[in-house]
Enzyme design. Sequence first.
Site, PDB file in Angstrom:
ATOM      1  N   GLU A   1       0.802  -1.220   0.000  1.00 20.13           N
ATOM      2  CA  GLU A   1       0.000   0.000   0.000  1.00 20.13           C
ATOM      3  C   GLU A   1       0.839   1.275   0.000  1.00 20.13           C
ATOM      4  OE1 GLU A   1      -2.381  -3.372   1.628  1.00 20.13           O
ATOM      5  OE2 GLU A   1      -0.393  -2.552   2.061  1.00 20.13           O
TER       6      GLU A   1
ATOM      7  N   HIS B   1     -14.199  -0.837   3.781  1.00 20.22           N
ATOM      8  CA  HIS B   1     -14.129  -1.678   4.983  1.00 20.22           C
ATOM      9  C   HIS B   1     -13.715  -0.883   6.220  1.00 20.22           C
ATOM     10  CE1 HIS B   1     -14.197  -4.553   1.723  1.00 20.22           C
ATOM     11  NE2 HIS B   1     -14.411  -5.533   2.584  1.00 20.22           N
TER      12      HIS B   1
ATOM     13  N   ASP C   1     -13.852  -9.640  10.596  1.00 21.62           N
ATOM     14  CA  ASP C   1     -12.410  -9.428  10.411  1.00 21.62           C
ATOM     15  C   ASP C   1     -11.741  -8.918  11.683  1.00 21.62           C
ATOM     16  OD1 ASP C   1     -12.679 -10.282   7.863  1.00 21.62           O
ATOM     17  OD2 ASP C   1     -12.364  -8.354   6.896  1.00 21.62           O
TER      18      ASP C   1
ATOM     19  N   ARG D   1     -18.453  -1.913   4.231  1.00 23.95           N
ATOM     20  CA  ARG D   1     -18.694  -3.281   3.773  1.00 23.95           C
ATOM     21  C   ARG D   1     -20.165  -3.668   3.907  1.00 23.95           C
ATOM     22  NH1 ARG D   1     -16.164  -8.632   6.793  1.00 23.95           N
ATOM     23  NH2 ARG D   1     -16.799 -10.200   5.262  1.00 23.95           N
TER      24      ARG D   1
END
Length: 313
Positions: free
Chosen positions: A58, A109, A117, A167
């Site tokens: 990233e 998310h 998660d 999400r």
Amino acid sequence: MADVKKIATRESYGNALVELGKKHEDLIVLDADLAGATKTGTFQKAFPDRHWDCGIAEANMAGIAAGLSTCGKVPFMSTFAMFAAGRAYEQVRNSIGYPHLNVKIGATHAGISVGEDGATHQCLEDLALMREIPGMVVINPSDDIEAKAAVEAAYEHVGPVYMRFGRLAVPVINDNADYKFEIGKGIVLKEGTDVSIFATGLEVSEALEAAKMLEADGINAEVVNIHTIKPLDKELVVKSAQKTGKVVTVEEHWINGGLGSAVCEVLCEEAPTKVLRIGVEDKFGESGPATELIHKYELDAEGIYKKVKAFVK
């Protein structure tokens, strides 16, 4: 709200990119091995030559986006909020923010609604981190319609923009003919006289439901959609606060540094008002079904209703 159409704003992000890609050949989408989850895979199918997978790197993606922007392209770098605002913070700050480059960040998310998660992926500090970067626009849309409008507005804006997407599928609440999205302008969704509720992201629909519950108890709440955390609509915040005399902020974010802090900063300088901040307290999230977590952390309509009622009474 079971009969209301629900769409995850990450889906909206992917669809909006495709529509923009048809009109603007300078739009490039970058992803970090998460195209299926961030929904940029829809853009990849439509424009394979303009979708670049940077792999699980990233920080490097932020540098690539910065470089592309100096070559006349409009890059949308896409990944989970925890990685965009967290892992790549230094590169976003120094390679994009400092030179004020025309890079758009699509962060999906975000918040505890990531669900199973767990805490490591439930970014609850991204709004705080991004709004501290000079010149960075920070947007947190409330539904599908607003998310699509935000993506287009981000493209048209010259400069860095951070967009927060979720999400979890959320109700479509802005499907009216007079809806208009403008960076830095909040929207009064319900007029009220007893308390002002400033909400952002998925909490906007929850705040509207809470306002209905409060109405039954004789509390007339004003509900304001603050889709842009930065620049904040200071004029609207002050006007509403002076009208009702009590303010509540609601966000799927830590109560420190996000919408609540931004509103308090304005009010303490321009219109001192009693404020209740609703969000995640000073703790990390946990693994579990998204809707159950939102209920546990009292970020659903029921939780908002109870807290606002106690605050006003």
